[in-house]
Design an enzyme around this catalytic site. Sequence first.
Site, PDB file in Angstrom:
ATOM      1  N   HIS A  88       0.865  -1.197   0.000  1.00 37.99           N
ATOM      2  CA  HIS A  88       0.000   0.000   0.000  1.00 37.99           C
ATOM      3  C   HIS A  88       0.893   1.236   0.000  1.00 37.99           C
ATOM      4  O   HIS A  88       1.321   1.721   1.046  1.00 37.99           O
ATOM      5  CB  HIS A  88      -0.916  -0.029   1.235  1.00 37.99           C
ATOM      6  N   HIS A 109       1.262   4.861  -2.427  1.00 40.08           N
ATOM      7  CA  HIS A 109       0.892   5.724  -3.554  1.00 40.08           C
ATOM      8  C   HIS A 109       2.171   6.417  -3.998  1.00 40.08           C
ATOM      9  O   HIS A 109       2.760   7.164  -3.218  1.00 40.08           O
ATOM     10  CB  HIS A 109      -0.136   6.770  -3.133  1.00 40.08           C
ATOM     11  N   HIS A 152      -9.618   1.057  -1.280  1.00 45.30           N
ATOM     12  CA  HIS A 152      -9.562   1.673   0.046  1.00 45.30           C
ATOM     13  C   HIS A 152     -10.979   1.579   0.634  1.00 45.30           C
ATOM     14  O   HIS A 152     -11.956   1.937  -0.036  1.00 45.30           O
ATOM     15  CB  HIS A 152      -9.175   3.145  -0.052  1.00 45.30           C
ATOM     16  N   GLU A 209     -11.300   3.420   5.969  1.00 48.85           N
ATOM     17  CA  GLU A 209     -10.265   4.324   6.491  1.00 48.85           C
ATOM     18  C   GLU A 209     -11.011   5.392   7.307  1.00 48.85           C
ATOM     19  O   GLU A 209     -10.803   5.515   8.506  1.00 48.85           O
ATOM     20  CB  GLU A 209      -9.467   4.950   5.344  1.00 48.85           C
ATOM     21  N   ASP A 265       1.765   3.943   2.839  1.00 48.26           N
ATOM     22  CA  ASP A 265       0.723   4.776   2.226  1.00 48.26           C
ATOM     23  C   ASP A 265       1.330   5.963   1.455  1.00 48.26           C
ATOM     24  O   ASP A 265       1.486   5.880   0.243  1.00 48.26           O
ATOM     25  CB  ASP A 265      -0.273   5.258   3.296  1.00 48.26           C
ATOM     26  N   ASP A 266       1.611   7.053   2.170  1.00 48.32           N
ATOM     27  CA  ASP A 266       2.180   8.263   1.542  1.00 48.32           C
ATOM     28  C   ASP A 266       3.342   8.735   2.406  1.00 48.32           C
ATOM     29  O   ASP A 266       3.239   9.727   3.136  1.00 48.32           O
ATOM     30  CB  ASP A 266       1.102   9.355   1.471  1.00 48.32           C
TER      31      ASP A 266
HETATM   32  N1  ADE Z   1      -4.655   8.731  -1.846  1.00 48.31           N
HETATM   33  C1  ADE Z   1      -3.420   8.745  -1.364  1.00 48.31           C
HETATM   34  N2  ADE Z   1      -3.411   8.355  -0.092  1.00 48.31           N
HETATM   35  C2  ADE Z   1      -4.690   8.066   0.254  1.00 48.31           C
HETATM   36  C3  ADE Z   1      -5.335   7.600   1.418  1.00 48.31           C
HETATM   37  N3  ADE Z   1      -4.666   7.336   2.554  1.00 48.31           N
HETATM   38  N4  ADE Z   1      -6.664   7.436   1.391  1.00 48.31           N
HETATM   39  C4  ADE Z   1      -7.347   7.692   0.288  1.00 48.31           C
HETATM   40  N5  ADE Z   1      -6.807   8.131  -0.837  1.00 48.31           N
HETATM   41  C5  ADE Z   1      -5.481   8.313  -0.865  1.00 48.31           C
HETATM   42 ZN    ZN Z   2      -3.766   4.751   0.518  1.00 47.01          ZN
END
Ligand code: ADE
Ligand code: ZN
Length: 334
Positions: free
Chosen positions: A16, A18, A196, A199, A277-278
């Site tokens: 996971h 991006h 997703h 969340e 994630d990011d």
């Molecule tokens: N796009 C990038 N990170 C995300 C996240 N945590 N939740 C939803 N969309 C995303």
């Molecule tokens: Zn994500």
Amino acid sequence: MTQRDLIRRLPKAELHLHIEGSFEPELMMQLAARNRIDLRFRTLDEAKAAYNFSNLQEFLDLYYEGMQVLRTEEDFHDLTWAYLQRAAADNVRHVEMFFDPQAHTGRGVPFGVVTEGILAALKRGETELGLTSYLILSFLRHLPEEDGFALLKGSEGWHDKFVGVGLDSSEMGHPPLKFERLYKRCRDMGFKLCMHAGEEGPPQYVREALIDIGVDRIDHGNRSMEDPALIQVLKDTQVPLTNCPLSNLSLCVIRDLKDSPVKAQLEAGLMVTVNSDDPAYFGGYIGRNYEKIADALTLSDAQVVTLARNSFAASFLPEAAKAKHLAAVDAAAR
Ligand code: ADE
Ligand code: ZN
């Protein structure tokens, strides 16, 4: 061996991630200068001061703003290559990477520019770092389903380059069933299905993704833990959850890492994994996510090893490759 050493030594898969969320402000400023684009932030400190979110949407607004400076194939290559080097340093051996084409084609950057830049770096990652990768085409859920069909059509020349599809962006008000027809088409085309769910959205969204759509993996899935019947389905089916501890903390999905569901999910026998994630926005790559969650939840060494094993078991790799990675995890744990 300390637990830190164990975490460092364990081979891992990241499931996971991006790629646009690995855009470090240093590189963002370099690319802004290269492309002669003005950024709202003048200094690194100014940029980092803005990385303070109280929900998913506040993050997304900044995430889409930052990626405006990505224009050329070289930009997408450099972004991806920077991530791969950091991942390799954390002993990531395989990554299944999301990218958001609509966030680029919507501002005039052709699909081929984005995809070829990313693919060039992924190829380099395999040859120079021994890090294998799959790419996952993500749909933006705040856009209409029709736009997703248009992306599918516009990406026809590259379908063999994607292992599957994902669904991300603003969750509330955009339930999985909004994309039921698109996902059915993707399933029929042979793509793996990720989404997703849970969340910020309610357990009902996870149910729709899991039961109505039949996804292969749930991204995040935190709020599944509010629904005992859903926990049972996740246990019975072993559909993986890709948890992202530092993301959850940054986006106020949890108030404290101690509130993370990861340990409860492990103890309930769910196929949970830990991911970043990011990472450029949430304070750490995968190694730091493992360290922080292990400390906060006092995970045992055996539970940390289970997370690394799960990362390969939950991947879309063929069984023989999974077995090879699992043996390497077990060897590193001895
Ligand atoms: N796009 C990038 N990170 C995300 C996240 N945590 N939740 C939803 N969309 C995303
Ligand atoms: Zn994500």
